[in-house]
Motif scaffolding. Sequence first.
Motif, PDB file in Angstrom:
ATOM      1  N   HIS A  64      -5.949 -47.934 -14.214  1.00 19.61           N
ATOM      2  CA  HIS A  64      -5.648 -48.359 -15.587  1.00 19.61           C
ATOM      3  C   HIS A  64      -6.075 -49.811 -15.823  1.00 19.61           C
ATOM      4  O   HIS A  64      -6.571 -50.145 -16.917  1.00 19.61           O
ATOM      5  CB  HIS A  64      -4.161 -48.169 -15.884  1.00 19.61           C
ATOM      6  N   CYS A  65      -5.899 -50.665 -14.834  1.00 13.74           N
ATOM      7  CA  CYS A  65      -6.378 -52.047 -14.972  1.00 13.74           C
ATOM      8  C   CYS A  65      -7.885 -52.071 -15.201  1.00 13.74           C
ATOM      9  O   CYS A  65      -8.385 -52.774 -16.096  1.00 13.74           O
ATOM     10  CB  CYS A  65      -6.025 -52.861 -13.728  1.00 13.74           C
ATOM     11  N   GLN A  66      -8.608 -51.305 -14.413  1.00 16.58           N
ATOM     12  CA  GLN A  66     -10.061 -51.288 -14.523  1.00 16.58           C
ATOM     13  C   GLN A  66     -10.509 -50.707 -15.868  1.00 16.58           C
ATOM     14  O   GLN A  66     -11.454 -51.204 -16.483  1.00 16.58           O
ATOM     15  CB  GLN A  66     -10.658 -50.505 -13.357  1.00 16.58           C
TER      16      GLN A  66
ATOM     17  N   GLN B 266       8.727 -48.826 -24.770  1.00 17.46           N
ATOM     18  CA  GLN B 266       9.537 -48.104 -23.784  1.00 17.46           C
ATOM     19  C   GLN B 266       9.308 -48.633 -22.378  1.00 17.46           C
ATOM     20  O   GLN B 266      10.236 -48.648 -21.563  1.00 17.46           O
ATOM     21  CB  GLN B 266       9.215 -46.610 -23.852  1.00 17.46           C
ATOM     22  N   ARG B 267       8.086 -49.083 -22.088  1.00 20.53           N
ATOM     23  CA  ARG B 267       7.846 -49.700 -20.785  1.00 20.53           C
ATOM     24  C   ARG B 267       8.694 -50.964 -20.640  1.00 20.53           C
ATOM     25  O   ARG B 267       9.283 -51.207 -19.590  1.00 20.53           O
ATOM     26  CB  ARG B 267       6.358 -50.008 -20.629  1.00 20.53           C
ATOM     27  N   GLN B 268       8.795 -51.754 -21.717  1.00 18.63           N
ATOM     28  CA  GLN B 268       9.594 -52.980 -21.654  1.00 18.63           C
ATOM     29  C   GLN B 268      11.078 -52.675 -21.496  1.00 18.63           C
ATOM     30  O   GLN B 268      11.823 -53.455 -20.901  1.00 18.63           O
ATOM     31  CB  GLN B 268       9.355 -53.827 -22.908  1.00 18.63           C
ATOM     32  N   PHE B 269      11.509 -51.541 -22.037  1.00 24.36           N
ATOM     33  CA  PHE B 269      12.901 -51.121 -21.904  1.00 24.36           C
ATOM     34  C   PHE B 269      13.129 -50.277 -20.649  1.00 24.36           C
ATOM     35  O   PHE B 269      14.215 -49.742 -20.450  1.00 24.36           O
ATOM     36  CB  PHE B 269      13.330 -50.312 -23.133  1.00 24.36           C
ATOM     37  N   ALA B 270      12.091 -50.156 -19.802  1.00 21.48           N
ATOM     38  CA  ALA B 270      12.186 -49.408 -18.536  1.00 21.48           C
ATOM     39  C   ALA B 270      12.531 -47.941 -18.762  1.00 21.48           C
ATOM     40  O   ALA B 270      13.304 -47.348 -18.010  1.00 21.48           O
ATOM     41  CB  ALA B 270      13.219 -50.058 -17.606  1.00 21.48           C
ATOM     42  N   LEU B 271      11.949 -47.340 -19.794  1.00 20.09           N
ATOM     43  CA  LEU B 271      12.208 -45.936 -20.105  1.00 20.09           C
ATOM     44  C   LEU B 271      11.064 -45.067 -19.581  1.00 20.09           C
ATOM     45  O   LEU B 271       9.889 -45.397 -19.766  1.00 20.09           O
ATOM     46  CB  LEU B 271      12.362 -45.751 -21.615  1.00 20.09           C
ATOM     47  N   PRO B 272      11.370 -43.938 -18.956  1.00 21.51           N
ATOM     48  CA  PRO B 272      10.323 -43.112 -18.342  1.00 21.51           C
ATOM     49  C   PRO B 272       9.356 -42.487 -19.341  1.00 21.51           C
ATOM     50  O   PRO B 272       8.235 -42.140 -18.976  1.00 21.51           O
ATOM     51  CB  PRO B 272      11.116 -42.033 -17.592  1.00 21.51           C
TER      52      PRO B 272
ATOM     53  N   GLN C  13       1.446 -51.167 -15.514  1.00 21.52           N
ATOM     54  CA  GLN C  13       2.746 -51.738 -15.162  1.00 21.52           C
ATOM     55  C   GLN C  13       3.677 -50.660 -14.610  1.00 21.52           C
ATOM     56  O   GLN C  13       4.345 -50.861 -13.587  1.00 21.52           O
ATOM     57  CB  GLN C  13       3.375 -52.397 -16.389  1.00 21.52           C
ATOM     58  N   GLN C  14       3.722 -49.526 -15.300  1.00 25.29           N
ATOM     59  CA  GLN C  14       4.593 -48.435 -14.863  1.00 25.29           C
ATOM     60  C   GLN C  14       4.209 -47.967 -13.462  1.00 25.29           C
ATOM     61  O   GLN C  14       5.071 -47.729 -12.606  1.00 25.29           O
ATOM     62  CB  GLN C  14       4.481 -47.263 -15.845  1.00 25.29           C
ATOM     63  N   ALA C  15       2.921 -47.858 -13.218  1.00 21.65           N
ATOM     64  CA  ALA C  15       2.460 -47.394 -11.902  1.00 21.65           C
ATOM     65  C   ALA C  15       2.805 -48.401 -10.809  1.00 21.65           C
ATOM     66  O   ALA C  15       3.177 -48.009  -9.698  1.00 21.65           O
ATOM     67  CB  ALA C  15       0.950 -47.145 -11.947  1.00 21.65           C
ATOM     68  N   MET C  16       2.688 -49.701 -11.095  1.00 21.86           N
ATOM     69  CA  MET C  16       3.030 -50.705 -10.082  1.00 21.86           C
ATOM     70  C   MET C  16       4.517 -50.659  -9.750  1.00 21.86           C
ATOM     71  O   MET C  16       4.908 -50.790  -8.585  1.00 21.86           O
ATOM     72  CB  MET C  16       2.622 -52.104 -10.557  1.00 21.86           C
ATOM     73  N   VAL C  17       5.361 -50.476 -10.768  1.00 23.53           N
ATOM     74  CA  VAL C  17       6.797 -50.366 -10.515  1.00 23.53           C
ATOM     75  C   VAL C  17       7.090 -49.146  -9.640  1.00 23.53           C
ATOM     76  O   VAL C  17       7.943 -49.183  -8.751  1.00 23.53           O
ATOM     77  CB  VAL C  17       7.583 -50.269 -11.838  1.00 23.53           C
ATOM     78  N   GLU C  18       6.362 -48.065  -9.879  1.00 22.47           N
ATOM     79  CA  GLU C  18       6.568 -46.839  -9.112  1.00 22.47           C
ATOM     80  C   GLU C  18       5.902 -46.890  -7.741  1.00 22.47           C
ATOM     81  O   GLU C  18       6.041 -45.955  -6.946  1.00 22.47           O
ATOM     82  CB  GLU C  18       6.040 -45.640  -9.903  1.00 22.47           C
TER      83      GLU C  18
ATOM     84  N   VAL D 248      -4.178 -60.499 -15.935  1.00 29.63           N
ATOM     85  CA  VAL D 248      -2.860 -60.852 -15.396  1.00 29.63           C
ATOM     86  C   VAL D 248      -2.306 -59.700 -14.567  1.00 29.63           C
ATOM     87  O   VAL D 248      -1.824 -59.889 -13.442  1.00 29.63           O
ATOM     88  CB  VAL D 248      -1.895 -61.218 -16.544  1.00 29.63           C
ATOM     89  N   GLU D 249      -2.393 -58.477 -15.108  1.00 26.20           N
ATOM     90  CA  GLU D 249      -1.902 -57.316 -14.364  1.00 26.20           C
ATOM     91  C   GLU D 249      -2.746 -57.072 -13.110  1.00 26.20           C
ATOM     92  O   GLU D 249      -2.223 -56.719 -12.050  1.00 26.20           O
ATOM     93  CB  GLU D 249      -1.909 -56.065 -15.245  1.00 26.20           C
ATOM     94  N   HIS D 250      -4.057 -57.271 -13.243  1.00 25.22           N
ATOM     95  CA  HIS D 250      -4.944 -57.058 -12.094  1.00 25.22           C
ATOM     96  C   HIS D 250      -4.639 -58.061 -10.985  1.00 25.22           C
ATOM     97  O   HIS D 250      -4.664 -57.718  -9.792  1.00 25.22           O
ATOM     98  CB  HIS D 250      -6.396 -57.177 -12.538  1.00 25.22           C
TER      99      HIS D 250
END
Length: 506
Positions: A140-142, A90-96, A126-131, A162-164
């Motif tokens: 979450h990264c840590q 769902q994250r890849q599909f940009a779903l909340p 990823q979701q938090a960075m987009v927001e 990579v995300e960090h």
Amino acid sequence: MALLQDANSDQMMVEHSAVQLLRWRDELPEGLLQSSPKLILLETWALILCARLDEAMACLQGLSRFLPRPDAHRQRLCLAHYQATLGVLQRQFALPDARRNCSDALQHLEERFWGQHILCHQALAQQAMVEGDLTVARQHCQAGLRLSRRHANLCFEALLSVEHIHLLALSGEHRHALDYAEQMLAELRKHAHGGPMSARLHVLRGELLALRGDDTGAEAGLQRGLREAEESQDAYLLYAYHALISLACERGEVERAHQLLLAAERRMQRLCIPEIRYREVLRLARARLCLASGEPARARDELLGVLAELGLNPLLAPTGFYDLQYRVRLLLAQAHDELGETTRASHELQALQRDCQRLGLRSLACETQLRLAETLHALDQAAAEEHLREALQDCRRLSLLRPLARLQRNDASWSRQLLAQLPALAPANRAPDTAEAPPAPTEMLSQRELEVLELIAQGCSNQEIAEQLEISLHTVKTHARRINIKLEVERRTQAVARAKASGLLA
């Protein structure tokens, strides 16, 4: 079959394992990989890694054939695995709903399924960075990095790294991000790990070198990352293409940028990547190309279209493009400025700078302020010079050379005098008028090295430093060795004394 039953999600990230599994699937008897919940999940993770998301969603639905499970415990466990995988999809599909499913999975998955825990933390970061919530993203990264290191799993550590690194870049910590990328690449080389994680780190390293004005190193890193991503059929190759298009546009290589744009779209389609994963990014790249070609009206139309889509779904930013809407707004203001709508552009840039500062997007805030200075010069020269002076200081702190190189290419006489005040930041191809003084220790040490040095000064051991900074013991030793080399000392006590004498430490 025994080999497949013993496989797990982290092995999909090694070399070309995900691609190989899907080749085997096509050669095995039809439906064989749907014969157990574990095999269904394995196939789904392989499809996710190759960004074949529609197929992954259909594959995951095969779990319903194994429900209900014989007892309540196995039922809860199966549902937790389903939620973890669904949340990542769902994250890849940009779903909340991605946040709810990943959070629920973290609560119900047993600790022995730490791999799924890590993947949920990645999706939530990823979701938090987009927001724009960089604090939650960092948490979450840590958490994901701690789990991967606790279980000594280099693949998962690289995945979360990579995300960090993206997070560090968004926060303006470019030196730290580049150090981190190079250290992870060294670890992967040492353990002979290639595949998609190596590709992503090479691409990120190339982008970070570009920000520092090293176009040659950036091009080499991006090209290597692109080759490795192509071999792994990793959708992250979109990030490499976009970075190469940006470099080509800044150099005035319009035709090359056009060819790269066509190649990126063709490659996405050949890999059967859903349009939601790349459409808006390619429209951003197309707008950048229009601006480089002197077509600001076409660029404006493309960018307004992207903003309209993002307005309908703010989570639409694909992996790696977490600040997509803000990048679009920056280019749109440039398009309006080039169309002669200077006042409108200045208002847009001022609003964008406030948003970036509020969210902690320090790198983009700095770029925005530089663009604002250029735009304001036609309206208020004193205000323009003030913004430029502040932006130049931020560029120095953040090691941002790319926007300064663009400013120098514009060759505005009013900005030349202020640019000359910071010779250490001038692009590498400019011959200095006089010999530059040796850099101060604060400029020599990266942000992470400064953090390590402060803990050394507090009397912390290497193990204590590793735990506090949530990095490996090997990485701490590497930082300590580099600190000694840069400060020209042999022992930790000497490094602390030298740092205090130079004012680096209180």
